[in-house]
Design a protein around this motif. Structure first.
Motif, mmCIF file in Angstrom:
data_model
loop_
_atom_site.group_PDB
_atom_site.id
_atom_site.type_symbol
_atom_site.label_atom_id
_atom_site.label_comp_id
_atom_site.label_asym_id
_atom_site.label_seq_id
_atom_site.Cartn_x
_atom_site.Cartn_y
_atom_site.Cartn_z
ATOM 1 N N GLU A 46 -5.247 -7.452 1.690
ATOM 2 C CA GLU A 46 -6.129 -7.843 2.792
ATOM 3 C C GLU A 46 -6.983 -6.673 3.266
ATOM 4 O O GLU A 46 -8.201 -6.800 3.472
ATOM 5 N N LYS A 47 -6.349 -5.521 3.441
ATOM 6 C CA LYS A 47 -7.087 -4.342 3.922
ATOM 7 C C LYS A 47 -8.087 -3.846 2.876
ATOM 8 O O LYS A 47 -9.210 -3.443 3.218
ATOM 9 N N LEU A 48 -7.713 -3.887 1.615
ATOM 10 C CA LEU A 48 -8.595 -3.428 0.553
ATOM 11 C C LEU A 48 -9.849 -4.296 0.456
ATOM 12 O O LEU A 48 -10.973 -3.794 0.335
ATOM 13 N N ARG A 49 -9.666 -5.600 0.542
ATOM 14 C CA ARG A 49 -10.812 -6.513 0.465
ATOM 15 C C ARG A 49 -11.706 -6.384 1.701
ATOM 16 O O ARG A 49 -12.910 -6.628 1.641
ATOM 17 N N GLU A 51 -12.092 -3.436 3.425
ATOM 18 C CA GLU A 51 -12.749 -2.129 3.443
ATOM 19 C C GLU A 51 -13.588 -1.846 2.195
ATOM 20 O O GLU A 51 -14.547 -1.081 2.256
ATOM 21 N N ARG A 52 -13.208 -2.409 1.070
ATOM 22 C CA ARG A 52 -13.924 -2.172 -0.183
ATOM 23 C C ARG A 52 -14.476 -3.510 -0.676
ATOM 24 O O ARG A 52 -13.818 -4.233 -1.422
ATOM 25 N N LYS A 53 -15.676 -3.820 -0.251
ATOM 26 C CA LYS A 53 -16.256 -5.145 -0.515
ATOM 27 C C LYS A 53 -16.477 -5.413 -1.994
ATOM 28 O O LYS A 53 -16.596 -6.563 -2.406
ATOM 29 N N ASP A 54 -16.530 -4.343 -2.797
ATOM 30 C CA ASP A 54 -16.765 -4.527 -4.222
ATOM 31 C C ASP A 54 -15.483 -4.751 -5.016
ATOM 32 O O ASP A 54 -15.496 -4.825 -6.247
ATOM 33 N N THR A 55 -14.357 -4.868 -4.329
ATOM 34 C CA THR A 55 -13.083 -5.093 -5.007
ATOM 35 C C THR A 55 -13.048 -6.461 -5.670
ATOM 36 O O THR A 55 -13.373 -7.474 -5.052
ATOM 37 N N GLN A 56 -12.663 -6.486 -6.941
ATOM 38 C CA GLN A 56 -12.408 -7.747 -7.626
ATOM 39 C C GLN A 56 -10.900 -7.921 -7.714
ATOM 40 O O GLN A 56 -10.228 -7.275 -8.518
ATOM 41 N N PHE A 351 11.529 5.283 8.870
ATOM 42 C CA PHE A 351 10.079 5.192 9.059
ATOM 43 C C PHE A 351 9.507 6.535 9.502
ATOM 44 O O PHE A 351 10.117 7.240 10.290
ATOM 45 N N SER A 352 8.318 6.836 9.004
ATOM 46 C CA SER A 352 7.604 8.037 9.452
ATOM 47 C C SER A 352 6.425 7.694 10.346
ATOM 48 O O SER A 352 5.898 8.560 11.038
ATOM 49 N N PHE A 353 5.995 6.435 10.305
ATOM 50 C CA PHE A 353 4.822 6.025 11.074
ATOM 51 C C PHE A 353 5.135 4.766 11.880
ATOM 52 O O PHE A 353 5.783 3.848 11.383
ATOM 53 N N PHE A 354 4.657 4.739 13.116
ATOM 54 C CA PHE A 354 4.873 3.592 13.999
ATOM 55 C C PHE A 354 3.522 3.122 14.528
ATOM 56 O O PHE A 354 3.258 3.118 15.718
ATOM 57 N N ASP A 355 2.657 2.789 13.575
ATOM 58 C CA ASP A 355 1.319 2.316 13.908
ATOM 59 C C ASP A 355 0.977 1.165 12.964
ATOM 60 O O ASP A 355 1.828 0.704 12.210
ATOM 61 N N SER A 356 -0.261 0.715 12.973
ATOM 62 C CA SER A 356 -0.666 -0.392 12.105
ATOM 63 C C SER A 356 -1.652 0.080 11.045
ATOM 64 O O SER A 356 -2.542 -0.658 10.629
ATOM 65 N N ASN A 357 -1.460 1.332 10.572
ATOM 66 C CA ASN A 357 -2.426 1.932 9.642
ATOM 67 C C ASN A 357 -1.851 2.256 8.263
ATOM 68 O O ASN A 357 -2.466 2.977 7.486
ATOM 69 N N SER A 358 -0.673 1.730 7.941
ATOM 70 C CA SER A 358 -0.052 2.087 6.662
ATOM 71 C C SER A 358 -0.835 1.566 5.468
ATOM 72 O O SER A 358 -0.946 2.241 4.439
ATOM 73 N N SER A 359 -1.392 0.360 5.578
ATOM 74 C CA SER A 359 -2.196 -0.183 4.472
ATOM 75 C C SER A 359 -3.399 0.718 4.199
ATOM 76 O O SER A 359 -3.731 0.996 3.038
ATOM 77 N N LYS A 360 -4.034 1.167 5.248
ATOM 78 C CA LYS A 360 -5.193 2.064 5.109
ATOM 79 C C LYS A 360 -4.777 3.390 4.474
ATOM 80 O O LYS A 360 -5.485 3.932 3.614
ATOM 81 N N ARG A 361 -3.614 3.920 4.871
ATOM 82 C CA ARG A 361 -3.143 5.164 4.280
ATOM 83 C C ARG A 361 -2.922 5.001 2.779
ATOM 84 O O ARG A 361 -3.244 5.900 1.982
ATOM 85 N N VAL A 362 -2.352 3.873 2.393
ATOM 86 C CA VAL A 362 -2.097 3.613 0.977
ATOM 87 C C VAL A 362 -3.418 3.561 0.208
ATOM 88 O O VAL A 362 -3.567 4.186 -0.850
#
Length: 368
Positions: A46-49, A51-56, A351-362
């Motif tokens: 979901e996050k990739l699609r 942020e990166r509109k050219d993702t197939q 856990f090392s992170f307690f936010d909603s940004n893990s998908s973005k980090r990946v």
């Protein structure tokens, strides 16, 4: 027979590697675990699609292997093998047994997101396996570029469980947990579940979500030991009990005197909605711990489970809640005060992170 199908799939895949180049921005989401994309794989997709509109995006799921749909099965071998072979990035949430036989191009980046967070019961190379399964997993994991885990405290465990170097394990957080903290999701989950189960209005909701056992007899024992009627009678009208049985309990048990939510797909919504969790050895406890919600561990067969599967740490002192071995103790534990300190220790280990940004980090770390 399975080996034949693995080899057949590998044949089509490896022919595609020789005939077709890797297609830039093609990302394959390989979902062999039955989470319905309500997991880290779905969150990264979901996050990739977004942020990166050219993702197939290309999807390969367990449903592609259904013998009930021969056209889909043929497509799995002839079409999806080519799509996987020409993907620039591959994200997966479980083992894919033909993986060891697949000759990926060097430029393909393969990331194992796994379907659970933290370290609880042992998995991967840390559990006993038949030799053929172990060899298939070793060969498959040798293709991995990265493994993502939820916290620095479990990197060593993930490296050992997947048989990879520690530097291949990226402690970037748990992408599936992003949903738990994203603004508005708690309210949406509550509204959806109240529409489905209006009897929960103004009540405390307890979710009983045990994991599966290895035999039919042991699975039948799960609800008998818990004694739903006694539980609901003891807690009275103040509470509503949800029961979610594990998908691998193939012999569907009859749930009486409670709300059966076994077919409700998104566990994260249940975690946001329910007040208390009762489980045994399931990683669903990670969600409730992440949300600072009470969990009771009903472990009536702990010694047997410890002998057969075992845990990474001492079960009783490690889990983020009270351990009960009888149904009566379970009721007392639901009524007892929440042990915040024990949960904090558990959270910090996993856990090392307690936010909603893990998908973005990946995505930022892997997708160039």
């Amino acid at each position: 027979m399975k080996e034949f199908f693995y080899s057949l799939y590998a044949l089509f895949f490896n022919i595609s590697v020789k005939l077709f180049p890797v297609k830039k921005n093609r990302v394959c989401f390989l979902s062999m675990h039955n989470e319905g994309f309500c997991d880290s794989l779905g969150s990264v997709c979901e996050k990739l699609r977004e942020e990166r509109k050219d993702t197939q995006a290309v999807f390969i799921t367990r449903e592609d292997l259904s013998l009930k749909n021969p056209f889909k099965l043929i497509s799995f071998f002839l079409v999806k093998s080519r799509l996987l072979a020409t993907s620039e990035y591959v994200f997966m949430n479980d083992n894919f047994m033909p993986m060891g036989k697949l000759s990926f191009r060097k430029e393909t980046v393969i990331t194992q997101l796994w379907h659970a967070e933290g370290a609880f019961k042992k998995f991967g190379f840390d559990i006993p396996q038949p030799e053929n399964v172990r060899n298939a997993e070793k060969e498959g994991n040798s293709k991995l570029t990265y493994v993502v885990c939820s916290g620095e405290g479990v990197r060593d465990i993930y490296a050992g469980a997947f048989g990879v170097k520690k530097e291949q394990v990226l402690a970037l957080g748990a992408p599936r947990c992003d949903y738990l903290l994203e603004k508005g999701n708690a309210e949406k989950a509550k509204a959806e579940l109240l529409r489905l189960y209006p009897q929960c209005e103004g009540k405390k909701v307890v979710l009983y979500a045990p994991t599966f056992r290895d035999t039919k007899e042991e699975n039948l024992e799960i609800l008998r030991r818990f004694d739903i009627k006694n539980f609901t009678d003891a807690l009275g009208d103040e509470y509503v009990l949800f029961v979610k049985l594990h998908p691998q309990v193939h012999e569907r048990l009859t749930v009486e005197n409670a709300v059966d939510v076994t077919d409700f797909d998104d566990v994260r919504k249940l975690a946001l909605f329910c007040d208390v969790l009762i489980t045994d050895y399931s990683s669903i406890c990670m969600d409730f711990s992440f949300l600072d919600k009470k969990t009771v561990f009903f472990a009536y067969d702990l010694e047997k489970y410890r002998e057969e599967r075992d845990f990474y740490y001492d079960y009783e002192s490690y889990v983020p809640g009270r351990v009960a071995v009888t149904a009566a103790e379970c009721i007392d534990a639901v009524r007892a005060e929440y042990d915040k300190d024990k949960n904090e220790r558990f959270k910090k280990m996993n856990f090392s992170f307690f936010d909603s940004n893990s998908s973005k980090r990946v995505i930022d770390a892997i997708v160039k």
